[in-house]
Write a protein that holds these residues in place. Structure first.
Motif, PDB file in Angstrom:
ATOM      1  N   MET A 199       0.850  -1.179   0.000  1.00  0.00           N
ATOM      2  CA  MET A 199       0.000   0.000   0.000  1.00  0.00           C
ATOM      3  C   MET A 199       0.892   1.237   0.000  1.00  0.00           C
ATOM      4  O   MET A 199       1.812   1.341   0.807  1.00  0.00           O
ATOM      5  N   PRO A 200       0.664   2.218  -0.886  1.00  0.00           N
ATOM      6  CA  PRO A 200       1.516   3.398  -0.943  1.00  0.00           C
ATOM      7  C   PRO A 200       1.360   4.261   0.303  1.00  0.00           C
ATOM      8  O   PRO A 200       0.338   4.221   0.986  1.00  0.00           O
ATOM      9  N   ARG A 201       2.406   5.035   0.581  1.00  0.00           N
ATOM     10  CA  ARG A 201       2.392   5.917   1.742  1.00  0.00           C
ATOM     11  C   ARG A 201       2.793   7.312   1.290  1.00  0.00           C
ATOM     12  O   ARG A 201       3.689   7.458   0.459  1.00  0.00           O
ATOM     13  N   CYS A 202       2.151   8.328   1.853  1.00  0.00           N
ATOM     14  CA  CYS A 202       2.478   9.707   1.535  1.00  0.00           C
ATOM     15  C   CYS A 202       2.647  10.466   2.841  1.00  0.00           C
ATOM     16  O   CYS A 202       1.849  10.306   3.759  1.00  0.00           O
ATOM     17  N   PHE A 203       3.680  11.281   2.941  1.00  0.00           N
ATOM     18  CA  PHE A 203       3.878  12.080   4.143  1.00  0.00           C
ATOM     19  C   PHE A 203       4.774  13.256   3.817  1.00  0.00           C
ATOM     20  O   PHE A 203       5.358  13.325   2.747  1.00  0.00           O
ATOM     21  N   ARG A 204       4.857  14.204   4.760  1.00  0.00           N
ATOM     22  CA  ARG A 204       5.609  15.434   4.542  1.00  0.00           C
ATOM     23  C   ARG A 204       6.873  15.431   5.380  1.00  0.00           C
ATOM     24  O   ARG A 204       6.897  14.911   6.473  1.00  0.00           O
ATOM     25  N   ALA A 205       7.926  16.059   4.867  1.00  0.00           N
ATOM     26  CA  ALA A 205       9.174  16.157   5.613  1.00  0.00           C
ATOM     27  C   ALA A 205      10.046  17.254   5.021  1.00  0.00           C
ATOM     28  O   ALA A 205       9.861  17.663   3.882  1.00  0.00           O
ATOM     29  N   GLN A 206      11.016  17.738   5.799  1.00  0.00           N
ATOM     30  CA  GLN A 206      12.011  18.685   5.332  1.00  0.00           C
ATOM     31  C   GLN A 206      12.861  17.983   4.273  1.00  0.00           C
ATOM     32  O   GLN A 206      13.126  16.786   4.364  1.00  0.00           O
ATOM     33  N   LEU A 207      13.335  18.724   3.261  1.00  0.00           N
ATOM     34  CA  LEU A 207      14.033  18.111   2.137  1.00  0.00           C
ATOM     35  C   LEU A 207      15.252  17.298   2.556  1.00  0.00           C
ATOM     36  O   LEU A 207      15.452  16.179   2.068  1.00  0.00           O
ATOM     37  N   THR A 208      16.071  17.805   3.461  1.00  0.00           N
ATOM     38  CA  THR A 208      17.267  17.064   3.878  1.00  0.00           C
ATOM     39  C   THR A 208      16.874  15.731   4.500  1.00  0.00           C
ATOM     40  O   THR A 208      17.466  14.687   4.203  1.00  0.00           O
ATOM     41  N   ILE A 209      15.874  15.752   5.348  1.00  0.00           N
ATOM     42  CA  ILE A 209      15.384  14.525   5.973  1.00  0.00           C
ATOM     43  C   ILE A 209      14.687  13.656   4.931  1.00  0.00           C
ATOM     44  O   ILE A 209      14.841  12.433   4.919  1.00  0.00           O
ATOM     45  N   ALA A 210      13.954  14.286   4.033  1.00  0.00           N
ATOM     46  CA  ALA A 210      13.255  13.534   2.981  1.00  0.00           C
ATOM     47  C   ALA A 210      14.239  12.739   2.127  1.00  0.00           C
ATOM     48  O   ALA A 210      13.953  11.602   1.745  1.00  0.00           O
ATOM     49  N   LYS A 211      15.394  13.314   1.842  1.00  0.00           N
ATOM     50  CA  LYS A 211      16.399  12.603   1.040  1.00  0.00           C
ATOM     51  C   LYS A 211      16.877  11.350   1.766  1.00  0.00           C
ATOM     52  O   LYS A 211      17.019  10.287   1.157  1.00  0.00           O
ATOM     53  N   GLU A 212      17.124  11.473   3.054  1.00  0.00           N
ATOM     54  CA  GLU A 212      17.531  10.301   3.843  1.00  0.00           C
ATOM     55  C   GLU A 212      16.403   9.275   3.890  1.00  0.00           C
ATOM     56  O   GLU A 212      16.623   8.083   3.708  1.00  0.00           O
TER      57      GLU A 212
END
Length: 185
Positions: A1-14
């Motif tokens: 099942m796909p997941r969507c969430f928000r994060a700061q770009l630096t953290i999102a990259k990790e």
């Protein structure tokens, strides 16, 4: 099942490397419009500018909902502000896109100390991405505005002041995995 969430770009990259997700950065929506303006990164932009970026965002979200594979995961970056109509509308766009994809939506609220945020804001690399580099505005925003806090069954609030992007990403991954497992039961 796909997941969507928000994060700061630096953290999102990790995080994207930990869960195999595509990053959809807020500046994908903003920069096509912001590149057209004569802006030095320190002045406030006219409110009407954001209506145009909202249209770009909706087009991208419509394409995700229409064409992404059912197994695709997405990380959306967005710095929403409590009580701000535009922030609430943006959040609503993300929620609706997740609903259309039948995805588990996990809003992540990142908090940080004012001085640490001011230090990060002053980076010239931010200006290259058409982000604000006004430290005074950042401090004022930290003192007068709250990070968007949406009531949601899968929400996570995480203080990232003293954690590395990788540590923050791991904490988010663990939360997402637990929420996704609970959703599948």
């Amino acid at each position: 099942m796909p997941r969507c969430f928000r994060a700061q770009l630096t953290i999102a990259k990790e995080l994207s490397s930990l869960i195999a997700a595509k990053i959809v950065d807020s500046h994908w929506f903003n920069n096509p419009i912001l590149r057209l303006l004569d802006d030095d990164g320190t002045a406030s932009l006219a409110n009407g500018v954001w209506e145009y970026t909202g249209r770009v965002r909706q087009t991208v979200l419509d394409a995700i909902a229409t064409y992404s594979l059912p197994s695709a995961n997405f990380i959306f970056t967005h710095a929403g502000v409590e009580g701000d109509e535009r922030s609430a509308r943006t959040h609503g766009q993300f929620v609706e896109a997740a609903r259309q994809c039948d995805a588990v939506f996990v809003p992540v609220r990142l908090l940080g100390a004012e001085e640490e945020l001011a230090r990060r804001i002053s980076s010239l690399a931010r200006r290259e991405r058409f982000k604000s580099i006004n430290v005074d505005t950042s401090r004022s925003r930290s003192q007068n505005a709250l990070v968007l806090d949406v009531p949601h069954q899968h929400a996570l609030t995480l203080d990232v002041t003293f954690t590395s992007p990788l540590e923050s990403a791991a904490a988010i991954r663990d939360h997402v995995v637990s929420r996704s497992a609970a959703e599948c039961l």
